[in-house]
Design a protein around this motif. Structure first.
Motif, PDB file in Angstrom:
ATOM      1  N   TYR A   1     -90.827  23.210 -86.286  1.00  0.00           N
ATOM      2  CA  TYR A   1     -90.503  24.759 -85.592  1.00  0.00           C
ATOM      3  C   TYR A   1     -91.481  25.450 -85.162  1.00  0.00           C
ATOM      4  CZ  TYR A   1     -85.562  24.368 -86.746  1.00  0.00           C
ATOM      5  OH  TYR A   1     -84.102  23.902 -86.952  1.00  0.00           O
TER       6      TYR A   1
ATOM      7  N   THR B   1     -87.219  19.540 -83.131  1.00  0.00           N
ATOM      8  CA  THR B   1     -87.071  18.679 -84.497  1.00  0.00           C
ATOM      9  C   THR B   1     -86.519  17.637 -84.332  1.00  0.00           C
ATOM     10  OG1 THR B   1     -85.269  20.347 -84.830  1.00  0.00           O
ATOM     11  CG2 THR B   1     -87.421  21.073 -85.755  1.00  0.00           C
ATOM     12  N   ASN B   2     -85.831  17.207 -83.412  1.00  0.00           N
ATOM     13  CA  ASN B   2     -84.916  16.017 -83.335  1.00  0.00           C
ATOM     14  C   ASN B   2     -86.041  15.004 -82.615  1.00  0.00           C
ATOM     15  OD1 ASN B   2     -82.473  16.224 -84.853  1.00  0.00           O
ATOM     16  ND2 ASN B   2     -82.340  17.811 -83.530  1.00  0.00           N
TER      17      ASN B   2
ATOM     18  N   ASN C   1     -76.733  31.325 -86.930  1.00  0.00           N
ATOM     19  CA  ASN C   1     -77.549  30.316 -87.204  1.00  0.00           C
ATOM     20  C   ASN C   1     -77.079  29.010 -87.945  1.00  0.00           C
ATOM     21  OD1 ASN C   1     -80.318  30.687 -85.711  1.00  0.00           O
ATOM     22  ND2 ASN C   1     -79.689  32.873 -86.496  1.00  0.00           N
TER      23      ASN C   1
ATOM     24  N   LEU D   1     -77.815  15.519 -85.944  1.00  0.00           N
ATOM     25  CA  LEU D   1     -79.323  16.157 -85.495  1.00  0.00           C
ATOM     26  C   LEU D   1     -79.705  16.963 -86.661  1.00  0.00           C
ATOM     27  CD1 LEU D   1     -77.712  18.070 -82.240  1.00  0.00           C
ATOM     28  CD2 LEU D   1     -79.389  16.331 -82.262  1.00  0.00           C
ATOM     29  N   ASP D   2     -81.118  16.817 -86.545  1.00  0.00           N
ATOM     30  CA  ASP D   2     -81.989  17.481 -87.777  1.00  0.00           C
ATOM     31  C   ASP D   2     -82.322  18.763 -87.397  1.00  0.00           C
ATOM     32  OD1 ASP D   2     -81.948  15.494 -89.327  1.00  0.00           O
ATOM     33  OD2 ASP D   2     -83.760  14.553 -88.643  1.00  0.00           O
ATOM     34  N   LEU D   3     -81.292  19.724 -87.869  1.00  0.00           N
ATOM     35  CA  LEU D   3     -81.866  21.275 -87.606  1.00  0.00           C
ATOM     36  C   LEU D   3     -82.132  21.744 -88.891  1.00  0.00           C
ATOM     37  CD1 LEU D   3     -79.374  22.711 -84.784  1.00  0.00           C
ATOM     38  CD2 LEU D   3     -81.952  21.826 -84.526  1.00  0.00           C
ATOM     39  N   PHE D   4     -82.900  22.213 -89.410  1.00  0.00           N
ATOM     40  CA  PHE D   4     -83.042  22.577 -90.841  1.00  0.00           C
ATOM     41  C   PHE D   4     -83.382  24.179 -90.783  1.00  0.00           C
ATOM     42  CE2 PHE D   4     -86.974  20.619 -89.598  1.00  0.00           C
ATOM     43  CZ  PHE D   4     -88.007  21.462 -89.866  1.00  0.00           C
TER      44      PHE D   4
ATOM     45  N   ILE E   1     -72.478  26.173 -79.169  1.00  0.00           N
ATOM     46  CA  ILE E   1     -72.723  27.844 -79.171  1.00  0.00           C
ATOM     47  C   ILE E   1     -71.636  28.514 -79.110  1.00  0.00           C
ATOM     48  CG2 ILE E   1     -74.238  29.529 -77.564  1.00  0.00           C
ATOM     49  CD1 ILE E   1     -76.688  27.640 -77.825  1.00  0.00           C
TER      50      ILE E   1
ATOM     51  N   SER F   1     -78.186  25.132 -73.258  1.00  0.00           N
ATOM     52  CA  SER F   1     -78.540  24.595 -74.369  1.00  0.00           C
ATOM     53  C   SER F   1     -78.875  22.973 -74.478  1.00  0.00           C
ATOM     54  CB  SER F   1     -77.682  25.072 -75.420  1.00  0.00           C
ATOM     55  OG  SER F   1     -77.898  24.356 -76.583  1.00  0.00           O
ATOM     56  N   GLY F   2     -79.736  22.627 -75.317  1.00  0.00           N
ATOM     57  CA  GLY F   2     -79.764  21.272 -75.562  1.00  0.00           C
ATOM     58  C   GLY F   2     -79.153  20.628 -76.882  1.00  0.00           C
ATOM     59  N   LEU F   3     -78.290  21.538 -77.375  1.00  0.00           N
ATOM     60  CA  LEU F   3     -77.537  21.242 -78.431  1.00  0.00           C
ATOM     61  C   LEU F   3     -76.053  20.724 -77.964  1.00  0.00           C
ATOM     62  CD1 LEU F   3     -77.853  24.406 -80.814  1.00  0.00           C
ATOM     63  CD2 LEU F   3     -78.856  22.284 -81.053  1.00  0.00           C
TER      64      LEU F   3
ATOM     65  N   ASP G   1     -84.039  26.880 -73.557  1.00  0.00           N
ATOM     66  CA  ASP G   1     -83.212  26.945 -74.781  1.00  0.00           C
ATOM     67  C   ASP G   1     -82.916  28.263 -74.899  1.00  0.00           C
ATOM     68  OD1 ASP G   1     -81.559  26.485 -76.904  1.00  0.00           O
ATOM     69  OD2 ASP G   1     -81.455  24.517 -76.753  1.00  0.00           O
TER      70      ASP G   1
ATOM     71  N   LYS H   1     -81.791  18.355 -68.433  1.00  0.00           N
ATOM     72  CA  LYS H   1     -82.466  19.054 -69.612  1.00  0.00           C
ATOM     73  C   LYS H   1     -83.720  18.272 -70.256  1.00  0.00           C
ATOM     74  CE  LYS H   1     -78.444  21.513 -70.958  1.00  0.00           C
ATOM     75  NZ  LYS H   1     -77.118  21.541 -71.687  1.00  0.00           N
TER      76      LYS H   1
ATOM     77  N   ASN I   1     -85.122  27.213 -91.555  1.00  0.00           N
ATOM     78  CA  ASN I   1     -86.564  27.687 -91.757  1.00  0.00           C
ATOM     79  C   ASN I   1     -86.370  29.258 -91.975  1.00  0.00           C
ATOM     80  OD1 ASN I   1     -89.302  28.785 -91.685  1.00  0.00           O
ATOM     81  ND2 ASN I   1     -89.853  26.914 -90.300  1.00  0.00           N
TER      82      ASN I   1
ATOM     83  N   TYR J   1     -85.783  23.089 -75.694  1.00  0.00           N
ATOM     84  CA  TYR J   1     -85.525  22.293 -74.396  1.00  0.00           C
ATOM     85  C   TYR J   1     -85.853  23.062 -73.127  1.00  0.00           C
ATOM     86  CZ  TYR J   1     -82.348  19.421 -77.218  1.00  0.00           C
ATOM     87  OH  TYR J   1     -82.099  18.479 -78.169  1.00  0.00           O
TER      88      TYR J   1
ATOM     89  N   TYR K   1     -88.580  31.695 -90.298  1.00  0.00           N
ATOM     90  CA  TYR K   1     -88.247  31.981 -88.922  1.00  0.00           C
ATOM     91  C   TYR K   1     -86.912  32.934 -88.852  1.00  0.00           C
ATOM     92  CZ  TYR K   1     -91.103  29.141 -85.951  1.00  0.00           C
ATOM     93  OH  TYR K   1     -92.132  28.772 -85.162  1.00  0.00           O
TER      94      TYR K   1
ATOM     95  N   ILE L   1     -76.457  25.146 -87.453  1.00  0.00           N
ATOM     96  CA  ILE L   1     -77.345  24.043 -88.424  1.00  0.00           C
ATOM     97  C   ILE L   1     -76.341  23.306 -89.004  1.00  0.00           C
ATOM     98  CG2 ILE L   1     -79.037  23.832 -90.520  1.00  0.00           C
ATOM     99  CD1 ILE L   1     -80.162  26.585 -89.700  1.00  0.00           C
TER     100      ILE L   1
END
Lengths: 157, 264
Positions: free
Chosen positions: B192, B171-172, A111, A123-126, A72, A65-67, B120, B164, A128, B127, A131, A115
């Motif tokens: 998104y 979104t970032n 989710n 980090l800008d996770l919004f 996770i 993951s990129g988070l 990802d 990565k 949706n 990613y 989705y 977020i």
């Protein structure tokens, strides 16, 4: 032997999730098969018997993951613990509609957790909604399949 | 204390926080490299195989459009050939003027070819995992492109053998960009949806559809002139001093197999 096979199975599942599953995207949404697998496993076996596997899966998913690392894993553990508590304390048996509701709740919590916690890392996770709804419906389809296959394997009535 | 450790939820949280701490210290670097090195062959094989199967189904679903698309491409090809001739002449002229003025001729950037071996797992981030890392010359913030000088993203994390890549659709991700035809500068933001948002465009500037968006190079993070996409929709309102546009990326990220990293 059983433990090794289970670990290898989850390793393969994570690799498939990060390589092949993205090609099953519908309206840009990919199903989270590993999350579904974890939630179904928790409903059938309980959190106490499956937490070691959940940590392993979370760790593997975090690698891809990129988070920020660990989010996770924390999301998986929190959502699966929540649905296990509800399942044990509120419902008496795992029925079809209960399973659907709990899995949908698990996906939602997972989710929302990602977020919400991403905010701590700027980090800008919004959220949706479109989705999220598509993901829940899509994931539920797979959850039904996993649930019945797992029930057959574990011979759980 | 014993009671706490017997609670599987709290115990699992403790383990995860230990992992986070170890990762922060860099102690997980070795296990990460071992894992990625031992699974990369399987990952690459499955990824390519999935891509081929996906292409096979796409081919059947789009068979009706192929004839039409072919005619369009032939027409576009003829137009592009003409443009190449024109560009070659301009390049020669430029080189001549540079020599006359005693300026250095800019050399080609060094590129590192990498295979995409994973993506990802969530719908929240965009990613790619690539099979090149610090040992191959990749560093954090390296720019990633694909053939045709099309921007793909930026390296967000570099390990010894793997990295990565944060895609421009994440979104970032923020990329300073300009419209090639008019020079209007704005900010590309990941979305998104499959389209990108071109924000902070001055409202008094006229934005036309199908205009090409390239990196502006203003922020210094991305070199100038990398292709991003084409303007598909202009979103302007009567209030405010800015307007937005939707940009369709030039690259289909779901079909990408190989990328180039611009060596810093």
């Amino acid at each position: 032997m059983k433990v090794i096979l289970t670990v290898l199975f989850f390793l393969l599942a994570v690799i498939l999730q990060t390589t092949s599953v993205s090609f099953l995207a519908i309206f840009g949404v990919i199903p989270n098969l590993v999350l579904i697998m974890v939630l179904v496993m928790v409903l059938l076996k309980g959190f106490d018997k499956s937490w070691k596997y959940i940590i392993l899966i979370g760790f593997l998913l975090d690698l891809f993951s990129g988070l920020p690392f660990g989010l996770i894993s924390l999301g998986l553990v929190s959502s699966s613990y929540l649905i296990d508590s509800l399942n044990r304390n509120v419902f008496s048996a795992v029925k079809f509609w209960i399973m659907s509701g709990l899995v949908a709740l698990g996906i939602l919590v997972y989710n929302l957790f990602l977020i919400g916690s991403a905010r701590f890392f700027n980090l800008d996770l919004f959220l949706n909604l479109r989705y999220l709804i598509i993901e829940i419906i899509y994931d539920l389809l797979f959850a039904f399949i996993f649930f019945y296959v797992a029930k057959k394997i574990f011979h759980k009535k | 204390m014993k009671k706490i450790l017997h609670n599987s939820f709290i115990f699992s949280l403790l383990i995860i926080f230990c992992f986070i701490f170890l990762n922060y210290l860099g102690a997980l670097q070795v296990p990460k490299n071992i894992f990625f090195k031992s699974t990369s062959v399987v990952q690459k094989t499955i990824y390519i195989f999935s891509l081929e199967i996906s292409d096979f189904f796409r081919f059947f679903s789009s068979i009706n459009n192929i004839k039409k698309e072919n005619a369009n491409l032939k027409q576009q090809n003829t137009k592009l050939l003409g443009e190449i001739v024109k560009f070659n002449e301009t390049e020669q002229e430029n080189e001549f003027f540079r020599q006359q003025m005693g300026l250095e001729i800019s050399g080609a950037e060094q590129l590192i070819l990498a295979d995409i071996i994973g993506q990802d797992s969530s719908n929240l981030g965009r990613y790619f995992l690539i099979n090149k890392g610090i040992k191959h010359g990749v560093v954090k913030k390296s720019v990633v492109i694909t053939s045709g000088n099309i921007l793909v993203g930026q390296v967000s994390e570099a390990d010894d053998y793997f990295s990565k890549v944060q895609l421009i659709t994440d979104t970032n991700c923020r990329v300073s960009a300009r419209i090639q035809e008019s020079g209007v500068v704005g900010l590309i933001i990941g979305n998104y949806e499959s389209n990108l948002i071109f924000d902070l465009l001055p409202r008094e500037q006229e934005i036309a559809l199908e205009q090409t968006v390239v990196t502006s190079g203003i922020s210094g993070l991305f070199p100038s002139g990398l292709f991003i996409g084409k303007i598909q929709k202009v979103i302007s309102s009567d209030v405010g001093i800015l307007q937005k546009a939707e940009v369709i990326p030039l690259v289909d990220f779901s079909k990408l197999q190989k990328v180039f990293i611009i060596k810093k």
